[in-house]
Design a protein around this motif. Structure first.
Motif, PDB file in Angstrom:
ATOM      1  N   GLU A  30       9.152   5.663   0.691  1.00  0.00           N
ATOM      2  CA  GLU A  30      10.387   5.406   1.546  1.00  0.00           C
ATOM      3  C   GLU A  30      10.401   4.310   2.735  1.00  0.00           C
ATOM      4  O   GLU A  30      11.252   3.531   2.846  1.00  0.00           O
ATOM      5  N   TYR A  31       9.253   4.113   3.310  1.00  0.00           N
ATOM      6  CA  TYR A  31       9.108   3.291   4.411  1.00  0.00           C
ATOM      7  C   TYR A  31       8.188   2.068   3.892  1.00  0.00           C
ATOM      8  O   TYR A  31       7.909   1.281   5.028  1.00  0.00           O
ATOM      9  N   SER A  32       7.931   2.123   2.837  1.00  0.00           N
ATOM     10  CA  SER A  32       7.108   0.631   2.345  1.00  0.00           C
ATOM     11  C   SER A  32       5.943   0.566   3.060  1.00  0.00           C
ATOM     12  O   SER A  32       5.608  -0.436   3.732  1.00  0.00           O
ATOM     13  N   PHE A  33       5.079   1.651   3.434  1.00  0.00           N
ATOM     14  CA  PHE A  33       3.817   1.281   4.168  1.00  0.00           C
ATOM     15  C   PHE A  33       2.946   0.630   3.422  1.00  0.00           C
ATOM     16  O   PHE A  33       3.115   0.702   2.249  1.00  0.00           O
ATOM     17  N   PHE A  34       1.899   0.088   3.935  1.00  0.00           N
ATOM     18  CA  PHE A  34       0.744  -0.694   3.408  1.00  0.00           C
ATOM     19  C   PHE A  34       0.309   0.112   2.401  1.00  0.00           C
ATOM     20  O   PHE A  34       0.058  -0.036   1.202  1.00  0.00           O
ATOM     21  N   SER A  35      -0.341   1.487   2.820  1.00  0.00           N
ATOM     22  CA  SER A  35      -1.067   2.437   1.888  1.00  0.00           C
ATOM     23  C   SER A  35      -0.888   3.723   2.515  1.00  0.00           C
ATOM     24  O   SER A  35      -0.425   3.901   3.531  1.00  0.00           O
ATOM     25  N   VAL A  36      -1.446   4.709   1.535  1.00  0.00           N
ATOM     26  CA  VAL A  36      -1.847   6.148   2.082  1.00  0.00           C
ATOM     27  C   VAL A  36      -3.149   6.150   2.151  1.00  0.00           C
ATOM     28  O   VAL A  36      -4.034   5.586   1.332  1.00  0.00           O
ATOM     29  N   CYS A  37      -3.340   6.828   3.249  1.00  0.00           N
ATOM     30  CA  CYS A  37      -5.152   7.142   3.463  1.00  0.00           C
ATOM     31  C   CYS A  37      -5.204   8.559   3.411  1.00  0.00           C
ATOM     32  O   CYS A  37      -4.921   9.222   4.308  1.00  0.00           O
ATOM     33  N   VAL A  38      -6.228   9.069   2.316  1.00  0.00           N
ATOM     34  CA  VAL A  38      -6.401  10.497   2.114  1.00  0.00           C
ATOM     35  C   VAL A  38      -7.903  10.709   1.915  1.00  0.00           C
ATOM     36  O   VAL A  38      -8.668   9.904   1.591  1.00  0.00           O
ATOM     37  N   ASN A  39      -8.261  11.969   1.862  1.00  0.00           N
ATOM     38  CA  ASN A  39      -9.446  12.375   1.518  1.00  0.00           C
ATOM     39  C   ASN A  39      -9.774  12.134  -0.158  1.00  0.00           C
ATOM     40  O   ASN A  39      -8.685  12.071  -0.807  1.00  0.00           O
ATOM     41  N   VAL A  55       2.657   0.595  -2.702  1.00  0.00           N
ATOM     42  CA  VAL A  55       1.804   1.262  -1.783  1.00  0.00           C
ATOM     43  C   VAL A  55       0.412   1.586  -2.354  1.00  0.00           C
ATOM     44  O   VAL A  55       0.245   2.170  -3.405  1.00  0.00           O
ATOM     45  N   LYS A  56      -0.575   1.177  -1.748  1.00  0.00           N
ATOM     46  CA  LYS A  56      -1.979   1.008  -2.084  1.00  0.00           C
ATOM     47  C   LYS A  56      -2.378   2.694  -1.734  1.00  0.00           C
ATOM     48  O   LYS A  56      -2.075   3.237  -1.028  1.00  0.00           O
ATOM     49  N   VAL A  57      -3.462   3.278  -2.534  1.00  0.00           N
ATOM     50  CA  VAL A  57      -4.308   4.370  -2.023  1.00  0.00           C
ATOM     51  C   VAL A  57      -5.588   4.066  -1.526  1.00  0.00           C
ATOM     52  O   VAL A  57      -6.285   3.332  -2.121  1.00  0.00           O
TER      53      VAL A  57
END
Length: 216
Positions: A30-39, A55-57
């Motif tokens: 929705e917000y076009s962030f650069f990436s999501v950062c997850v475990n 969006v990258k992972v």
């Protein structure tokens, strides 16, 4: 300014559920962030839910203590990449750095960078546990090992990003690596001050409220 493109939209807490990851991905789209950062266990789920978006992972490795064997970190990196991660945020072995085993620290970063290849490797040095001299050394070791970024914090230490540490890191990398500020960045003013100081990426779980603040 497209502040959203500076943001790695992050959820790393131990209690994060699958539903939390789905919500994170929904917000990132929705917000076009650069990436999501997850475990790293959530990389397949995030990858699946971000299909068709840009969006990258990003996966964290050796998180949050950095005190695993190098072999374990390399394996986790390879698995995360196989599962679809495009960026890796690794935690250095802080104890080894403090033991002055600098070669070991550099070799570990280099081994992970070798696994990452031409994708992005960010090196979390956990500044809250380091003296300015150690911050300089850790940043220089990351550059020597060909890392793409040095990153301030896990967000799980005793403190997060601080402007004085950003300045030390900036001087140490001397343009040879980018800087990611993370840990305690919860509002627009703080995010903007780091961007103005030259950081290329912000790690935060408050990305949505930061973007909303900017739109106001």
């Amino acid at each position: 300014m497209e502040i959203n493109k500076f943001i790695d939209h992050t959820i790393l807490k131990a209690t994060a559920t699958e539903d939390d990851i789905l919500e994170l991905c929904k917000e990132a789209r929705e917000y076009s962030f650069f990436s999501v950062c997850v475990n790293s266990c959530y990389v397949p789920l995030a990858k699946k839910n971000l299909e068709g978006s840009d969006v990258k992972v990003c996966a964290v490795v050796g998180f949050p203590l950095g005190a695993m064997s190098t072999e374990a970190k390399v394996f986790e990196t390879e698995q995360a990449l196989k599962d679809g991660a495009e960026e890796i945020d690794m935690v250095i072995n802080i104890g080894e750095l403090k033991s002055k085993n600098y070669k070991k620290v550099e070799e570990e970063i280099a081994a992970i960078k070798s696994a990452v290849g031409d994708r992005v490797l960010k090196v979390i040095i956990e500044t809250c546990y380091l003296t300015p001299q150690e911050i300089t050394l850790a940043s220089e070791l990351a550059v020597k090992a060909k890392a793409d970024f040095v990153k301030t914090s896990t967000g799980f230490g005793t403190d997060g990003a601080r402007m004085e540490n950003i300045e030390v890191m900036k001087k140490a990398v001397n343009g040879q690596a980018k800087i990611k500020a993370s840990g305690g960045i919860k509002n627009l003013d703080t995010a903007l001050s780091y961007i103005e100081a030259g950081v290329a990426r912000i790690g935060t779980s408050s990305g949505v409220s930061i973007v909303k603040e900017l739109k106001k």
